[in-house]
Scaffold this motif. Structure first.
Motif, PDB file in Angstrom:
ATOM      1  N   ALA A 124      -7.490   5.941  12.659  1.00 23.91           N
ATOM      2  CA  ALA A 124      -6.983   4.621  13.064  1.00 23.91           C
ATOM      3  C   ALA A 124      -7.186   3.595  11.949  1.00 23.91           C
ATOM      4  N   ASN A 125      -8.356   3.601  11.309  1.00 21.18           N
ATOM      5  CA  ASN A 125      -8.599   2.666  10.207  1.00 21.18           C
ATOM      6  C   ASN A 125      -7.729   2.993   9.004  1.00 21.18           C
ATOM      7  N   LEU A 126      -7.503   4.274   8.751  1.00 24.12           N
ATOM      8  CA  LEU A 126      -6.612   4.661   7.657  1.00 24.12           C
ATOM      9  C   LEU A 126      -5.187   4.199   7.950  1.00 24.12           C
ATOM     10  N   ALA A 127      -4.768   4.294   9.209  1.00 27.59           N
ATOM     11  CA  ALA A 127      -3.422   3.841   9.590  1.00 27.59           C
ATOM     12  C   ALA A 127      -3.262   2.341   9.375  1.00 27.59           C
ATOM     13  N   VAL A 128      -4.303   1.567   9.678  1.00 28.01           N
ATOM     14  CA  VAL A 128      -4.256   0.115   9.450  1.00 28.01           C
ATOM     15  C   VAL A 128      -4.046  -0.180   7.970  1.00 28.01           C
ATOM     16  N   LEU A 129      -4.772   0.529   7.129  1.00 22.42           N
ATOM     17  CA  LEU A 129      -4.626   0.347   5.679  1.00 22.42           C
ATOM     18  C   LEU A 129      -3.267   0.830   5.207  1.00 22.42           C
ATOM     19  N   LYS A 130      -2.877   2.006   5.646  1.00 25.05           N
ATOM     20  CA  LYS A 130      -1.629   2.640   5.225  1.00 25.05           C
ATOM     21  C   LYS A 130      -0.402   1.813   5.609  1.00 25.05           C
ATOM     22  N   ASN A 131      -0.469   1.160   6.756  1.00 29.13           N
ATOM     23  CA  ASN A 131       0.681   0.392   7.238  1.00 29.13           C
ATOM     24  C   ASN A 131       0.681  -1.060   6.775  1.00 29.13           C
ATOM     25  N   VAL A 166       0.856  -1.184   0.000  1.00 26.79           N
ATOM     26  CA  VAL A 166       0.000   0.000   0.000  1.00 26.79           C
ATOM     27  C   VAL A 166       0.896   1.239   0.000  1.00 26.79           C
ATOM     28  N   ASP A 167       0.708   2.098  -0.991  1.00 26.45           N
ATOM     29  CA  ASP A 167       1.548   3.289  -1.147  1.00 26.45           C
ATOM     30  C   ASP A 167       0.806   4.588  -0.822  1.00 26.45           C
ATOM     31  N   ILE A 168      -0.058   4.544   0.184  1.00 26.10           N
ATOM     32  CA  ILE A 168      -0.783   5.764   0.565  1.00 26.10           C
ATOM     33  C   ILE A 168       0.191   6.845   1.013  1.00 26.10           C
ATOM     34  N   ASP A 169       1.246   6.474   1.723  1.00 27.81           N
ATOM     35  CA  ASP A 169       2.236   7.456   2.183  1.00 27.81           C
ATOM     36  C   ASP A 169       2.819   8.257   1.027  1.00 27.81           C
ATOM     37  N   VAL A 170       3.095   7.572  -0.067  1.00 35.43           N
ATOM     38  CA  VAL A 170       3.673   8.232  -1.244  1.00 35.43           C
ATOM     39  C   VAL A 170       2.713   9.302  -1.769  1.00 35.43           C
ATOM     40  N   MET A 171       1.432   8.928  -1.902  1.00 37.61           N
ATOM     41  CA  MET A 171       0.452   9.877  -2.421  1.00 37.61           C
ATOM     42  C   MET A 171       0.192  11.008  -1.440  1.00 37.61           C
ATOM     43  N   LEU A 172       0.204  10.717  -0.145  1.00 41.63           N
ATOM     44  CA  LEU A 172       0.039  11.780   0.853  1.00 41.63           C
ATOM     45  C   LEU A 172       1.166  12.800   0.727  1.00 41.63           C
TER      46      LEU A 172
END
Length: 80
Positions: free
Chosen positions: A30-37, A5-11
């Motif tokens: 918290a749910n976004l962190a679960v997905l992001k990590n 999951v590359d949410i960090d890159v897009m953020l």
């Protein structure tokens, strides 16, 4: 898991915080962190669509498949 999951890159590209993205998508930080990590086992298409809308990106910008060495070996053996 072979899905990254590359949410960090897009953020970072959008200069957006996790809290701001969570608010825009309508999920808890918290749910976004679960997905992001990478700890999520699944993601709803509606959530993925909301992430893409908020980040102005495509699903492939957020998720990518990287084969695990053992899995790649097993697949290669079946195709030989």
């Amino acid at each position: 898991m072979p899905i990254t999951v590359d949410i960090d890159v897009m953020l970072a590209k959008r200069k957006m915080s996790v809290g701001e993205l969570a608010d825009r998508v309508g999920i808890t930080p918290a749910n976004l962190a679960v997905l992001k990590n990478g700890r999520a086992k699944a993601v709803r298409f509606t959530t993925l669509a909301a992430l893409c809308e908020a980040l102005q990106c495509q699903p492939g910008d957020l998720l990518r498949w990287k084969p695990e060495p053992a899995a790649r070996t097993a697949v290669q053996k079946t195709h030989q």
